[in-house]
Design an enzyme around this catalytic site. Structure first.
Site, mmCIF file in Angstrom:
data_model
loop_
_atom_site.group_PDB
_atom_site.id
_atom_site.type_symbol
_atom_site.label_atom_id
_atom_site.label_comp_id
_atom_site.label_asym_id
_atom_site.label_seq_id
_atom_site.Cartn_x
_atom_site.Cartn_y
_atom_site.Cartn_z
ATOM 1 C CG HIS A 63 -100.794 32.883 26.474
ATOM 2 N ND1 HIS A 63 -100.572 33.732 25.470
ATOM 3 C CD2 HIS A 63 -101.985 32.858 26.508
ATOM 4 C CE1 HIS A 63 -101.501 33.989 24.628
ATOM 5 N NE2 HIS A 63 -102.682 33.531 25.279
ATOM 6 C CG HIS A 65 -105.375 31.140 26.998
ATOM 7 N ND1 HIS A 65 -105.408 32.343 27.302
ATOM 8 C CD2 HIS A 65 -105.636 30.521 28.437
ATOM 9 C CE1 HIS A 65 -105.844 32.455 28.362
ATOM 10 N NE2 HIS A 65 -106.216 31.357 28.936
ATOM 11 C CG ASP A 67 -105.717 31.170 21.505
ATOM 12 O OD1 ASP A 67 -105.621 30.904 22.398
ATOM 13 O OD2 ASP A 67 -105.633 32.420 20.955
ATOM 14 C CG HIS A 68 -101.649 31.720 21.873
ATOM 15 N ND1 HIS A 68 -100.734 32.932 21.475
ATOM 16 C CD2 HIS A 68 -102.708 32.197 22.417
ATOM 17 C CE1 HIS A 68 -101.793 34.040 21.382
ATOM 18 N NE2 HIS A 68 -102.964 33.372 21.817
ATOM 19 C CG HIS A 140 -104.202 36.960 28.346
ATOM 20 N ND1 HIS A 140 -105.018 37.708 27.811
ATOM 21 C CD2 HIS A 140 -104.222 35.661 27.927
ATOM 22 C CE1 HIS A 140 -105.701 36.797 27.104
ATOM 23 N NE2 HIS A 140 -105.119 35.518 26.987
ATOM 24 C CG ASP A 211 -103.568 36.654 23.681
ATOM 25 O OD1 ASP A 211 -102.847 36.807 22.483
ATOM 26 O OD2 ASP A 211 -104.632 35.491 23.592
ATOM 27 C CG HIS A 269 -104.536 37.570 19.320
ATOM 28 N ND1 HIS A 269 -105.627 37.760 19.957
ATOM 29 C CD2 HIS A 269 -104.278 36.291 19.409
ATOM 30 C CE1 HIS A 269 -105.945 36.673 20.566
ATOM 31 N NE2 HIS A 269 -105.006 35.701 20.659
#
Length: 304
Positions: A63, A65, A67-68, A140, A211, A269
């Site tokens: 996805h 976001h 942090d990914h 998510h 997530d 995570h």
């Protein structure tokens, strides 16, 4: 085949955990490496591992976001400088192409290798003779995927001893029999190769989740997997917060593994609120439900 965890933290990096990136090394199977997510500083983490960017074949983004994905432009650029010249494919949700292309154009980055970007549209993400990757949408708040990597079954071993007893000598004939062909020997004996091949070796199944909150759709990805890699951002006591922030707890990950009849669970995570000293408690919460659980730390390697 190995899983190498380059980042195992959630949201923001901590001193003990970088943000998410997981490498699946398949050097024996296809002489390549697949990467799942690419959080900030992933390329720095790679410098401390055995991974070579030139071997990177595919990147699967769960996805969008930060942090990914915030490590992706830098990693793509560095691959050029480190001798990567083979084609690379990035798979991800709608919007990943715009993110990558804008980052490269604005920064004036020129790649020396062919880059293909595939925005997922359907359940089957990739398939060839050796591997199939399917996905399923998770829960998510932003489009987030779980990936199921299915290795093709391998042919069974050839009964060399049985063939030798019939007078069949090793060589090209063995290869034909291994392919299931029927041959006639010089002495007139007819040998059906399919009768001398053992049971097929079942291919491995690896389930890697983005997530998500606990959802029934996860079972499609997790069913009877050899290993499940699942987020456990929060411990048991933080269930309400996990639901509010659309993440999973340790026990939710463990319940999925149990319900899916999986063989192994690796949780990752992990929220920065937890220190390394908390690892044993987090994994114990899982093992109460699913005993074969391990917790990932940065640079941990799990052989499959």
């Amino acid at each position: 085949m190995e899983l190498i965890f380059l980042g195992t933290g959630a949201g923001v990096p901590s001193k003990g955990r970088n943000v998410t990136a997981i490498a699946l090394t398949m050097l024996n199977e296809r002489n390549s490496i697949w990467l799942f997510d690419c959080g900030e500083a992933t390329q720095h983490q790679i410098l401390r591992s055995s991974i070579r960017l030139s071997k990177l074949e595919k990147i699967f983004i769960t996805h969008l976001h930060g942090d990914h994905i915030f490590g992706l432009p830098g990693l793509l650029s560095s691959r050029s400088f480190q001798g990567g010249d083979t084609a690379l494919t990035v798979y991800g949700p709608m919007g990943i192409a715009n993110y990558i292309r804008t980052s490269l154009v604005v920064s004036g980055t020129h790649l020396k290798y062919p880059l293909e970007i595939v925005e997922i549209d359907g359940e089957v993400v990739f398939e060839d003779a050796d591997f199939k990757v399917i996905c399923r949408e998770l829960d998510h708040g932003i489009l987030s995927y779980g990936y199921r990597i299915e290795e093709a079954d391998k042919p069974g071993a050839l009964d060399a001893a049985g063939l030798s007893a019939l007078g069949v000598k090793p060589g090209p004939i063995f290869k034909e029999l291994k392919e299931g062909k029927t041959i006639t020997l010089e002495n007139g004996i007819v040998v059906d190769g399919s009768q001398f091949i053992g049971p097929a070796k079942k291919g491995r199944i690896i389930s890697i989740f983005g997530d998500t909150r606990a959802t029934e759709s996860e079972l499609v990805i997790a069913n009877q997997a050899d290993v499940i890699v699942h987020e456990a951002t929060f411990g048991l006591e933080m269930g309400d917060m996990a639901g509010e922030y659309m993440h999973s707890t340790t026990v939710e990950a463990a319940n999925l593994a149990k319900k899916a009849e999986a063989k192994r669970l690796i949780i990752t995570h992990i929220s920065s609120r937890y220190s390394r000293e908390d690892n044993s408690e987090l994994v114990s919460e899982c093992r109460e439900i699913f005993p074969n659980t391990e917790i990932a730390t940065d640079f941990a390697i799990f052989e499959l």
